[in-house]
Write an enzyme that holds these catalytic residues in place. Structure first.
Site, PDB file in Angstrom:
ATOM      1  N   CYS A 246       0.914  -1.174   0.082  1.00 28.85           N
ATOM      2  CA  CYS A 246      -0.020  -0.071  -0.002  1.00 28.85           C
ATOM      3  C   CYS A 246       0.738   1.306   0.089  1.00 28.85           C
ATOM      4  O   CYS A 246       0.483   2.423  -0.319  1.00 28.85           O
ATOM      5  CB  CYS A 246      -0.907  -0.049   1.165  1.00 28.85           C
ATOM      6  SG  CYS A 246      -2.182  -1.224   1.097  1.00 28.85           S
ATOM      7  N   GLU A 378      -2.387  -3.195  -5.381  1.00 28.84           N
ATOM      8  CA  GLU A 378      -3.431  -4.407  -5.517  1.00 28.84           C
ATOM      9  C   GLU A 378      -4.753  -3.721  -5.758  1.00 28.84           C
ATOM     10  O   GLU A 378      -5.646  -3.439  -4.849  1.00 28.84           O
ATOM     11  CB  GLU A 378      -3.586  -5.203  -4.037  1.00 28.84           C
ATOM     12  CG  GLU A 378      -3.672  -4.412  -2.671  1.00 28.84           C
ATOM     13  CD  GLU A 378      -3.787  -5.166  -1.533  1.00 28.84           C
ATOM     14  OE1 GLU A 378      -3.616  -6.230  -1.469  1.00 28.84           O
ATOM     15  OE2 GLU A 378      -4.276  -4.617  -0.409  1.00 28.84           O
TER      16      GLU A 378
HETATM   17  O1  AHR Z   1       1.180  -6.599   3.577  1.00 26.06           O
HETATM   18  C1  AHR Z   1       0.412  -5.559   4.229  1.00 26.06           C
HETATM   19  C2  AHR Z   1      -0.488  -4.886   2.975  1.00 26.06           C
HETATM   20  O2  AHR Z   1      -1.471  -5.808   2.970  1.00 26.06           O
HETATM   21  C3  AHR Z   1      -0.068  -4.576   1.848  1.00 26.06           C
HETATM   22  O3  AHR Z   1       0.605  -2.959   2.069  1.00 26.06           O
HETATM   23  C4  AHR Z   1      -1.103  -4.468   0.921  1.00 26.06           C
HETATM   24  O4  AHR Z   1      -0.524  -4.446  -0.367  1.00 26.06           O
HETATM   25  C5  AHR Z   1      -1.985  -5.518   1.466  1.00 26.06           C
HETATM   26  O5  AHR Z   1      -3.320  -5.038   1.449  1.00 26.06           O
END
Ligand code: AHR
Length: 660
Positions: A246, A378
């Site tokens: 994220c 994502e």
């Molecule tokens: O791994 C933690 C978080 O989980 C990551 O930042 C994100 O891509 C997913 O939602």
């Protein structure tokens, strides 16, 4: 184990070996050694790095001073003052504004005659971890606006405030200059602090105050924590995904990851807030920022150091959809697409190009040989695919040599996932990133997930996965043995399907025991120590023994996906001439399936078995018991082309048979 087998009377042992757990005569597990089914990509098992849980600043980036450039929202955060007078104007934070946009603030200290002594103190990231006998490199930028000279005493103190190391520097003149000196710590302390004593009267401006241990990874000045990099290197990862997660997206677009601001001299990298700063009310982290001392150049270098393919993930014009879901209008995506093109030039371009020169000037004239690039983290929904289309068109045309990683969204199934796949099917085959943060039962059940995936479409990147002992984002999740075992069972399915699944990474990777926001995590550390979780050892065993080709391994003519509690996969390693079996016993009893190795060649009499197990599913490694769960190795014997072994309850077993 070995001695137990030896002492067992022959007939009883034979009976046990040929009976399954329910006491019925069972069929053997058959491994077809001579007919490899598919190649395993060198990228198969990799790592996912995100600056979450204090993974970068206060973690693998070995800087000990927090808020070294006074750029946190509160510019005094991390800094304390000891002034032996009541003059509160002694410390002022000045802002250079547009004349230095990347690093506008600095601290001005005015020491007067009424002030016999003045000390600025930095508490580090929840203290500074220092070791007795270790050397530390202190540096800072400074100028004396009124010219002249001023002596500074640089001191390390332990958690109780007792001096444990000292040195000095003398500032001179009104030009900004870099000053540095060395200190040796007389004590090991996880919560030491740094004091800067201003010993002469006058005015001093200071910025980029820094303290680094000498014993960084490869002893690089301003480098990374060696123990943490070693744990990563020991995984022998096939790729390094960075910078997240994220964090790529930001809570809003303004705080998205902008790679161009993370390269070049560290004092010119613009600090921003870390998006995990305020994400979870239950784990507030108000002091969490990104200094970008660990920036894109360092990520590429780290990939090279540990033999991993670099896999940068770029923002695709969308902020985190769990937060603001802010997006860039599709007709204004050009700067984002240009970022991708420039990144390819930075990584792979000749030093004659604009971005290739920046890489060369930073110390790496040779290209990094980047082959993979992720578009968006994502992301989901039509907004993602409208933007992806634009990126894809340009990148396919200008850089067909780069494999693109596309997102299937944050969930392992459901409407968003199905929608993503209907869209993804419209693209020429690339690699699709799927994420699964699920309960252990899901992992056991999904060992067959990829058995039915299309063989001629996209390849799969299991880009983020971790079994959650309670619930996703619950602060009570633990890296316990049940979770690790379920991941091992699932990973036999990934391995069996290596013709489709070409990349996999557990997530998140690192977590500070006092500074985390998200659990579970693969590796935990404090200011001095670090350890691999049970999940880490599962990853390590799969990765270290990944092999080069998948072999068929069948039980009752079917893949081992949980029948009688057995999971398994088999590979051949062309480089070491080894047959490698991975077997998970998910039951509470020993399992003793006979294993038959179908091979025209003679097999050796001796082999090796590596077992990872624990008495209780709730057991876990910790700072105090870092090796409670760890692999152990024993020699075993083959019975011609058969293996008669007992697989311990709740265990992962690796069997290595080296052919002559
Ligand atoms: O791994 C933690 C978080 O989980 C990551 O930042 C994100 O891509 C997913 O939602």
């Amino acid at each position: 184990m070995k001695s137990m087998l030896m002492n067992m009377p022959g007939m009883l042992m034979f009976l046990l070996m040929t009976l399954n757990v329910t006491g019925q005569k069972s069929q053997p597990v058959v491994v077809d050694v001579d007919r490899p089914k598919a190649e395993i990509q060198p990228t198969m098992w990799g790592i996912f790095f995100e600056d979450i849980n204090q993974a970068a600043d206060g973690g693998i980036y070995a800087e000990l001073v927090m808020n070294r450039s006074f750029e946190f929202f509160n510019p005094r955060a991390g800094w304390g003052v000891k002034a032996f007078s009541k003059d509160s104007s002694a410390l002022v934070i000045l802002n250079r504004g547009i004349s230095n946009q990347a690093n506008p603030r600095f601290a001005r200290i005015s020491v007067t005659a009424e002030m016999p002594s003045y000390c600025l103190s930095n508490k580090g990231f929840r203290g500074m971890g220092v070791k007795a006998g270790n050397r530390y490199h202190f540096s800072m930028l400074a100028s004396l606006p009124e010219s002249g000279s001023m002596k500074l005493r640089i001191e390390l103190v332990d958690a109780g405030g007792k001096p444990i190391g000292e040195s000095s520097i003398t500032l001179q003149g009104n030009e900004w200059k870099k000053y540095s000196t060395e200190l040796t710590s007389g004590k090991t302390d996880a919560h030491a602090r740094l004091n800067i004593w201003f010993e002469d009267q006058g005015v001093a401006d200071i910025d980029m105050v820094s303290l680094f241990p000498h014993d960084t990874w490869k002893n690089r000045p301003g480098g990374l924590r060696a123990d943490l990099v070693q744990l990563l290197a020991d995984l022998k990862p096939g790729f390094l995904r960075f910078p997240g997660g994220c964090i790529v997206e930001g809570r809003e677009l303004d705080t998205r990851y902008k790679w161009k601001k993370t390269v070049g001299p560290v004092e010119e990298r613009q600090l921003i807030v870390n998006r995990w700063n305020t994400e979870f009310k239950h784990r507030p982290s108000p002091d969490y920022f990104q200094s970008f001392g660990l920036g894109f150049y360092e990520y590429f270098l780290l990939s090279e150091d540990i033999g991993a393919e670099p896999l940068p993930i770029l923002n695709c014009g969308m902020a985190c959809q769990f937060n603001t879901a802010e997006v860039v209008p599709v007709d204004q995506l050009d700067p984002y697409i240009q970022d991708a093109l420039d990144l390819i030039e930075f990584a792979n371009g000749s030093p004659d190009t604009k971005w290739g020169k920046i890489r060369a000037d930073m110390g790496h004239p040779e290209p990094f040989g980047m082959k993979l690039l992720g578009i968006g983290n994502e992301q989901w929904g039509p907004q993602y695919f409208e933007r992806l289309e634009k990126f894809e068109k340009v990148l396919r045309e200008k850089h067909p040599e780069i494999t693109l990683i596309l997102s299937a969204g944050p969930f392992a199934e459901g409407d968003l996932f199905d929608f993503a796949w209907t869209k993804l099917e419209q693209y020429a085959p690339q690699v699709v990133d799927e994420h699964y943060y699920k309960e252990p039962a899901w992992f056991f059940k999904n060992a067959s997930r990829y058995d039915s995936y299309k063989r001629d479409g996209h390849k799969i990147f299991a880009g983020e996965y971790a079994a959650q002992s309670v619930n996703t984002t619950s602060p009570d999740n633990q890296n316990n043995w049940e979770c690790a075992l379920s991941e091992a069972a699932f990973m036999t399915g990934l391995e069996r399907n290596a013709d489709v699944v070409t990349m996999c990474s557990y997530a998140p990777l690192l977590a500070h025991t006092e500074g985390w926001q998200w659990t579970p995590d693969l590796i935990w550390f404090d200011n001095l120590k670090s350890f691999g979780t049970a999940n880490y050892y599962v990853q390590k065993l799969f990765s270290n023994y990944k092999g080069t080709d998948v072999l068929s391994m069948l039980y009752e003519n079917k893949p081992l996906t949980g029948k009688d509690g057995l999971y398994g996969s088999a590979v051949w390693d062309r480089n070491t001439s080894e047959i490698i079996l991975k077997v998970v016993n998910a039951t509470t009893k020993p399992l003793m399936p006979e294993i038959v190795l179908k091979s025209r060649k003679k097999l050796p009499a001796d082999a090796t078995m590596i077992v990872l197990k624990s008495d209780k599913l709730t057991n876990l490694n910790s700072i105090d018991q870092p090796l409670l769960i760890q692999p152990s190795e024993v020699a075993i014997k083959l019975n011609g082309k058969k293996l008669n072994l007992s697989f311990a309850p709740h265990s992962l077993t690796i069997i290595r048979i080296k052919q002559n």
